[in-house]
Enzyme design. Structure first.
Site, PDB file in Angstrom:
ATOM      1  N   ASP A  73     -14.119   6.814  10.907  1.00  0.00           N
ATOM      2  CA  ASP A  73     -14.206   5.473  10.343  1.00  0.00           C
ATOM      3  C   ASP A  73     -14.230   5.591   8.827  1.00  0.00           C
ATOM      4  OD1 ASP A  73     -14.607   2.550  11.178  1.00  0.00           O
ATOM      5  OD2 ASP A  73     -16.071   2.817   9.569  1.00  0.00           O
ATOM      6  N   GLN A  74     -13.714   4.588   8.140  1.00  0.00           N
ATOM      7  CA  GLN A  74     -13.628   4.644   6.686  1.00  0.00           C
ATOM      8  C   GLN A  74     -13.960   3.299   6.059  1.00  0.00           C
ATOM      9  OE1 GLN A  74      -9.705   4.846   4.551  1.00  0.00           O
ATOM     10  NE2 GLN A  74     -10.478   6.838   3.907  1.00  0.00           N
TER      11      GLN A  74
END
Length: 197
Positions: A73-74
């Protein structure tokens, strides 16, 4: 992979992450996890991406025994403001306007979960981008051409987005696209996965 080697699963619907994982020349499958990606109250951006990377992997664990599941995830961070995927043109323009002339940190959470043993390796890999000072017309043109509506921070560094930057700083340029391959190869090696080289 051999019969004794667990299946490798990318817990993502992102075509960008699939393209990155293809670089390792490993067989893998992909599936999109269905999780709530909302930020918890008082949760730091680092804790957020690490939690979501792990939750993405865990969401698919029951369906995939003897599997190594990759969750990622970013988020983009400017000061204390967290920027996710814009979703629409106006939000993308606002995000890039906020980033203009500033240093933006991209935090990518990575989890490798072994469903056979329950072991998980989780990390946050930061990558920093110094944006050029951008004119409103440049931002609008960029958003209209590249349509970065599903990218944290509203740009695609692997495309025309590179012209928005003045400088890049980080351990692994793949982190900026959303999958830190250098760390992932270390995680895979710790699980006994033989890389092609």
């Amino acid at each position: 992979m051999t019969d004794q080697t667990p299946t490798l699963l990318l817990a993502s619907s992102s075509p960008f992450r699939r393209q990155l994982l293809d670089k390792l020349k490993l067989d893998f499958i992909h599936q999109s996890p269905d999780i709530d990606e909302s930020r918890h109250e008082d949760e730091s951006p680092t804790a957020l991406v690490m939690r979501l990377a792990r939750e993405k992997a865990l969401a698919l664990a029951d369906q995939h025994p003897n599997t190594l599941i990759i969750g990622s995830d970013q988020v983009a961070v400017i000061g204390n403001q967290v920027l996710g995927k814009p979703g629409d043109r106006d939000t993308a323009i606002r995000q890039l306007s906020a980033a203009s002339g500033k240093r933006v940190s991209f935090l990518t959470g990575l989890c490798l979960l072994n469903t056979a043993t329950g072991r998980s390796q989780v990390v946050c890999d930061p990558f920093h981008v110094q944006f050029r000072t951008l004119k409103p017309a440049q931002i609008e043109r960029y958003v209209d051409i590249e349509q970065p509506l599903n990218c944290a921070g509203s740009f695609k560094s692997e495309g025309l987005g590179i012209v928005l930057f003045k400088a890049l700083e980080g351990r692994d340029p793949n982190t900026l696209v959303g999958l830190p391959l250098i760390i992932l190869t270390e995680f895979l090696a710790a699980e006994g996965v033989q890389l092609p080289l």
